[in-house]
Design a protein around this motif. Structure first.
Motif, PDB file in Angstrom:
ATOM      1  N   ALA A  86      -0.929 -16.930 -33.663  1.00 28.92           N
ATOM      2  CA  ALA A  86       0.393 -16.888 -34.301  1.00 28.92           C
ATOM      3  C   ALA A  86       0.629 -15.519 -34.926  1.00 28.92           C
ATOM      4  O   ALA A  86       1.716 -14.944 -34.789  1.00 28.92           O
ATOM      5  CB  ALA A  86       0.517 -17.992 -35.353  1.00 28.92           C
ATOM      6  N   ALA A  87      -0.374 -14.984 -35.602  1.00 28.52           N
ATOM      7  CA  ALA A  87      -0.227 -13.661 -36.218  1.00 28.52           C
ATOM      8  C   ALA A  87      -0.149 -12.569 -35.150  1.00 28.52           C
ATOM      9  O   ALA A  87       0.626 -11.609 -35.292  1.00 28.52           O
ATOM     10  CB  ALA A  87      -1.381 -13.396 -37.178  1.00 28.52           C
ATOM     11  N   TYR A  88      -0.931 -12.685 -34.083  1.00 30.38           N
ATOM     12  CA  TYR A  88      -0.802 -11.715 -32.977  1.00 30.38           C
ATOM     13  C   TYR A  88       0.588 -11.825 -32.338  1.00 30.38           C
ATOM     14  O   TYR A  88       1.169 -10.824 -31.930  1.00 30.38           O
ATOM     15  CB  TYR A  88      -1.889 -11.928 -31.914  1.00 30.38           C
ATOM     16  N   GLY A  89       1.107 -13.048 -32.263  1.00 32.47           N
ATOM     17  CA  GLY A  89       2.466 -13.235 -31.746  1.00 32.47           C
ATOM     18  C   GLY A  89       3.498 -12.583 -32.641  1.00 32.47           C
ATOM     19  O   GLY A  89       4.458 -11.968 -32.160  1.00 32.47           O
ATOM     20  N   ASP A  90       3.336 -12.700 -33.954  1.00 38.43           N
ATOM     21  CA  ASP A  90       4.240 -12.034 -34.887  1.00 38.43           C
ATOM     22  C   ASP A  90       4.182 -10.514 -34.698  1.00 38.43           C
ATOM     23  O   ASP A  90       5.206  -9.833 -34.695  1.00 38.43           O
ATOM     24  CB  ASP A  90       3.897 -12.396 -36.334  1.00 38.43           C
ATOM     25  N   MET A  91       2.972  -9.983 -34.519  1.00 40.97           N
ATOM     26  CA  MET A  91       2.805  -8.550 -34.283  1.00 40.97           C
ATOM     27  C   MET A  91       3.543  -8.132 -33.016  1.00 40.97           C
ATOM     28  O   MET A  91       4.288  -7.143 -33.004  1.00 40.97           O
ATOM     29  CB  MET A  91       1.322  -8.197 -34.152  1.00 40.97           C
ATOM     30  N   LEU A  95       6.717  -5.492 -32.634  1.00 43.58           N
ATOM     31  CA  LEU A  95       6.636  -4.315 -31.757  1.00 43.58           C
ATOM     32  C   LEU A  95       7.655  -4.384 -30.621  1.00 43.58           C
ATOM     33  O   LEU A  95       8.267  -3.374 -30.274  1.00 43.58           O
ATOM     34  CB  LEU A  95       5.217  -4.177 -31.191  1.00 43.58           C
ATOM     35  N   ALA A  96       7.861  -5.566 -30.055  1.00 42.75           N
ATOM     36  CA  ALA A  96       8.803  -5.722 -28.938  1.00 42.75           C
ATOM     37  C   ALA A  96      10.243  -5.472 -29.358  1.00 42.75           C
ATOM     38  O   ALA A  96      11.075  -5.094 -28.531  1.00 42.75           O
ATOM     39  CB  ALA A  96       8.671  -7.115 -28.329  1.00 42.75           C
ATOM     40  N   HIS A  97      10.534  -5.667 -30.633  1.00 38.95           N
ATOM     41  CA  HIS A  97      11.899  -5.473 -31.125  1.00 38.95           C
ATOM     42  C   HIS A  97      12.039  -4.180 -31.924  1.00 38.95           C
ATOM     43  O   HIS A  97      12.926  -4.053 -32.763  1.00 38.95           O
ATOM     44  CB  HIS A  97      12.340  -6.695 -31.945  1.00 38.95           C
ATOM     45  N   HIS A  98      11.133  -3.240 -31.652  1.00 33.52           N
ATOM     46  CA  HIS A  98      11.185  -1.892 -32.243  1.00 33.52           C
ATOM     47  C   HIS A  98      11.165  -1.931 -33.766  1.00 33.52           C
ATOM     48  O   HIS A  98      11.856  -1.154 -34.427  1.00 33.52           O
ATOM     49  CB  HIS A  98      12.400  -1.121 -31.728  1.00 33.52           C
ATOM     50  N   THR A 103       3.888  -2.252 -40.265  1.00 30.92           N
ATOM     51  CA  THR A 103       3.838  -3.671 -40.631  1.00 30.92           C
ATOM     52  C   THR A 103       3.208  -4.485 -39.513  1.00 30.92           C
ATOM     53  O   THR A 103       2.398  -5.388 -39.772  1.00 30.92           O
ATOM     54  CB  THR A 103       5.246  -4.205 -40.953  1.00 30.92           C
ATOM     55  N   ALA A 104       3.563  -4.183 -38.272  1.00 30.48           N
ATOM     56  CA  ALA A 104       2.999  -4.920 -37.138  1.00 30.48           C
ATOM     57  C   ALA A 104       1.477  -4.822 -37.126  1.00 30.48           C
ATOM     58  O   ALA A 104       0.786  -5.833 -36.944  1.00 30.48           O
ATOM     59  CB  ALA A 104       3.576  -4.399 -35.826  1.00 30.48           C
ATOM     60  N   LEU A 105       0.974  -3.613 -37.333  1.00 29.52           N
ATOM     61  CA  LEU A 105      -0.475  -3.410 -37.277  1.00 29.52           C
ATOM     62  C   LEU A 105      -1.150  -3.705 -38.612  1.00 29.52           C
ATOM     63  O   LEU A 105      -2.198  -4.346 -38.651  1.00 29.52           O
ATOM     64  CB  LEU A 105      -0.786  -1.978 -36.834  1.00 29.52           C
ATOM     65  N   LEU A 110      -3.788  -6.962 -38.564  1.00 30.06           N
ATOM     66  CA  LEU A 110      -4.949  -7.018 -39.456  1.00 30.06           C
ATOM     67  C   LEU A 110      -5.261  -8.453 -39.865  1.00 30.06           C
ATOM     68  O   LEU A 110      -6.416  -8.880 -39.834  1.00 30.06           O
ATOM     69  CB  LEU A 110      -4.710  -6.142 -40.689  1.00 30.06           C
ATOM     70  N   THR A 111      -4.238  -9.213 -40.214  1.00 26.97           N
ATOM     71  CA  THR A 111      -4.437 -10.618 -40.575  1.00 26.97           C
ATOM     72  C   THR A 111      -5.055 -11.385 -39.415  1.00 26.97           C
ATOM     73  O   THR A 111      -6.032 -12.127 -39.591  1.00 26.97           O
ATOM     74  CB  THR A 111      -3.100 -11.266 -40.986  1.00 26.97           C
ATOM     75  N   ALA A 112      -4.491 -11.217 -38.226  1.00 26.32           N
ATOM     76  CA  ALA A 112      -5.007 -11.931 -37.053  1.00 26.32           C
ATOM     77  C   ALA A 112      -6.454 -11.550 -36.770  1.00 26.32           C
ATOM     78  O   ALA A 112      -7.292 -12.427 -36.498  1.00 26.32           O
ATOM     79  CB  ALA A 112      -4.132 -11.633 -35.834  1.00 26.32           C
ATOM     80  N   THR A 113      -6.753 -10.276 -36.844  1.00 26.44           N
ATOM     81  CA  THR A 113      -8.109  -9.814 -36.543  1.00 26.44           C
ATOM     82  C   THR A 113      -9.100 -10.337 -37.577  1.00 26.44           C
ATOM     83  O   THR A 113     -10.206 -10.766 -37.219  1.00 26.44           O
ATOM     84  CB  THR A 113      -8.139  -8.279 -36.467  1.00 26.44           C
TER      85      THR A 113
END
Length: 141
Positions: A86-91, A95-98, A103-105, A110-113
């Motif tokens: 879910a967190a990787y999806g948020d990232m 990123l996909a929406h510029h 924040t993405a990383l 970072l949370t997902a990792t």
């Protein structure tokens, strides 16, 4: 400090963080949303969609909390691994929406990792327990 205690503290921290963040989206979506990382928000009343994200986060936290409290540690490890998606999806969404790369990383990735690391550590902690065969109880003669 034992690996089990470290894993428990990390898992509890994730639960509280996700629960807090999700609750913020439910209670105050318009002030919480800019921290998500997207460059702009659609015009009009989008609070309902933001509250959906909050509900998702609260449910994710509650699932982890139930597993932690009931002692299902191996399942907790697996669910941490899956919920990291879910967190990787948020990232990926940011990123996909510029949106904000920082924040993405720095937040989502970072949370997902860290969730993946915590999940793997819990899986390692429970590896021997899961692999140990049950010893049959002695039978009366």
């Amino acid at each position: 400090m034992s690996l089990k205690k470290i894993n428990t503290i990390l898992a509890a921290a994730f639960i509280l963080f996700i629960l807090w963040f999700g609750t913020e989206y439910i209670l105050s979506p318009e002030t919480t949303a800019p921290g998500y990382g997207l460059p702009s928000w659609p015009p009009g009343d989008g609070d309902g969609f933001l509250i959906i994200k909050g509900i998702r986060d609260v449910v994710l936290a509650l699932v982890l909390g139930v597993l932690l409290v009931t002692g299902h540690r191996r399942a907790l490890g697996w669910v941490l691994l899956v919920e990291a998606l879910a967190a990787y999806g948020d990232m990926t969404n940011v990123l996909a929406h510029h949106g904000s790369v920082a924040t993405a990383l720095g937040v989502h990735c970072l949370t997902a990792t860290l969730m993946v690391v915590n999940g793997l550590l819990i899986m390692r902690e429970t590896r021997n327990v899961a692999a140990a065969p049950e010893t049959p109880a002695p039978q009366p003669a």
